[in-house]
Design an enzyme around this catalytic site. Sequence first.
Site, PDB file in Angstrom:
ATOM      1  N   LYS A 192      46.833  45.950  59.727  1.00  0.00           N
ATOM      2  CA  LYS A 192      46.445  45.098  58.462  1.00  0.00           C
ATOM      3  C   LYS A 192      47.092  45.773  57.168  1.00  0.00           C
ATOM      4  O   LYS A 192      47.251  46.824  57.037  1.00  0.00           O
ATOM      5  CB  LYS A 192      45.064  45.086  58.115  1.00  0.00           C
ATOM      6  CG  LYS A 192      44.456  44.360  56.866  1.00  0.00           C
ATOM      7  CD  LYS A 192      43.070  44.279  56.830  1.00  0.00           C
ATOM      8  CE  LYS A 192      42.487  45.686  56.106  1.00  0.00           C
ATOM      9  NZ  LYS A 192      41.168  45.559  55.762  1.00  0.00           N
ATOM     10  N   ARG A 194      46.505  45.297  52.995  1.00  0.00           N
ATOM     11  CA  ARG A 194      45.833  44.399  51.889  1.00  0.00           C
ATOM     12  C   ARG A 194      46.435  44.519  50.795  1.00  0.00           C
ATOM     13  O   ARG A 194      47.379  45.206  50.278  1.00  0.00           O
ATOM     14  CB  ARG A 194      44.397  45.272  51.704  1.00  0.00           C
ATOM     15  CG  ARG A 194      43.604  44.841  50.358  1.00  0.00           C
ATOM     16  CD  ARG A 194      42.342  45.401  50.307  1.00  0.00           C
ATOM     17  NE  ARG A 194      41.383  45.118  51.401  1.00  0.00           N
ATOM     18  CZ  ARG A 194      40.766  43.912  51.679  1.00  0.00           C
ATOM     19  NH1 ARG A 194      40.770  42.980  50.641  1.00  0.00           N
ATOM     20  NH2 ARG A 194      39.890  43.905  52.894  1.00  0.00           N
ATOM     21  N   ASP A 218      33.640  45.003  62.520  1.00  0.00           N
ATOM     22  CA  ASP A 218      34.165  45.565  61.138  1.00  0.00           C
ATOM     23  C   ASP A 218      32.745  46.205  60.743  1.00  0.00           C
ATOM     24  O   ASP A 218      31.838  45.889  60.897  1.00  0.00           O
ATOM     25  CB  ASP A 218      34.550  44.278  60.347  1.00  0.00           C
ATOM     26  CG  ASP A 218      35.659  45.031  59.181  1.00  0.00           C
ATOM     27  OD1 ASP A 218      35.925  46.037  59.153  1.00  0.00           O
ATOM     28  OD2 ASP A 218      36.230  44.019  58.666  1.00  0.00           O
TER      29      ASP A 218
END
Length: 312
Positions: A192, A194, A218
């Site tokens: 990932k 951001r 998560d």
Amino acid sequence: MRDITVFSGSAHPELAAEICAHLGTPLHPVRLHRFANDCLEVQLQANCRERDVFLIQPLVPPVQEHLVELLLMIDAARGASAARTTVVMPHYAYARSDKKDAPRISIGGRLVADLLVAAGADRVLAMTLHSPQVHGFFSVPVDHLHALRELAVHFRRYDLSNTVVVSPDLGNAKEAAAFARLLGAEVAMGAKQRLSDDKVTISSVIGEVKGKDVIVLDDEIARGTTVIELLDRLREREVNSIRIACTHGLFSAGAVERLTDRDDVLEIVCTNTVPIPEPKPDAKLRVLSVAPALAEAMRRIHEGESVSALFG
């Protein structure tokens, strides 16, 4: 329990009441007054002198309001000669502000920790902090619980022989690996990046997920942006089924509805560390209680027993 006094702020009184029910001790009232100039005043309406005081307050929206309320409660306990004041903070919202990842940026996680200690907190009991380094922001003892055991008990009801636990990013990989061990499952993770508070990109999934029953784990879900991005990558890799699990179900901006609308999502599981918005009747949401775990940790703190033994 003798010599223990428990108060709750206005953030999540239902959880506080459940914790006190497990402890077998009353939840004492707190008077909150707002002056004409919008300043707050707090009065703890029970004796605190030489008592072991516990203040229960997750930092949930409106976060700043609840934070100031908590600081005033701590100050009131110190001024009332409490023997020890323990802040029970099931959700530490500022834990996400844990690093300097841009020039001239504040590190709110450390600053708020300093504020709590300056107000008079002697100890902190938290659950599933956003990252390990947040523990070190506090200059007082921190007992850091997690909800993996409660989540594992729920998921063990299913056939887990073909299951893989998927973390949305590398930051949550250690937690996902520990959860996978509890379930006897494999683990994978997303790569990932951001881009902003409400925009992320997941370029790939590291690990074998094709044909697997996936549990996405998560620490918290707010808008659900990260999870939805991960769901798209998992669909591309032809997983068999998807369930979603988290500790802090903030579910802002209709996140539960957006996740429920995904046909490939069978279930969304969270705990009650924060107040859960009332879902629609067709929502796939399941809420587990962490009140027994928090109550047991509070009992052990009060009686001087090991809290880490809870994870044995």
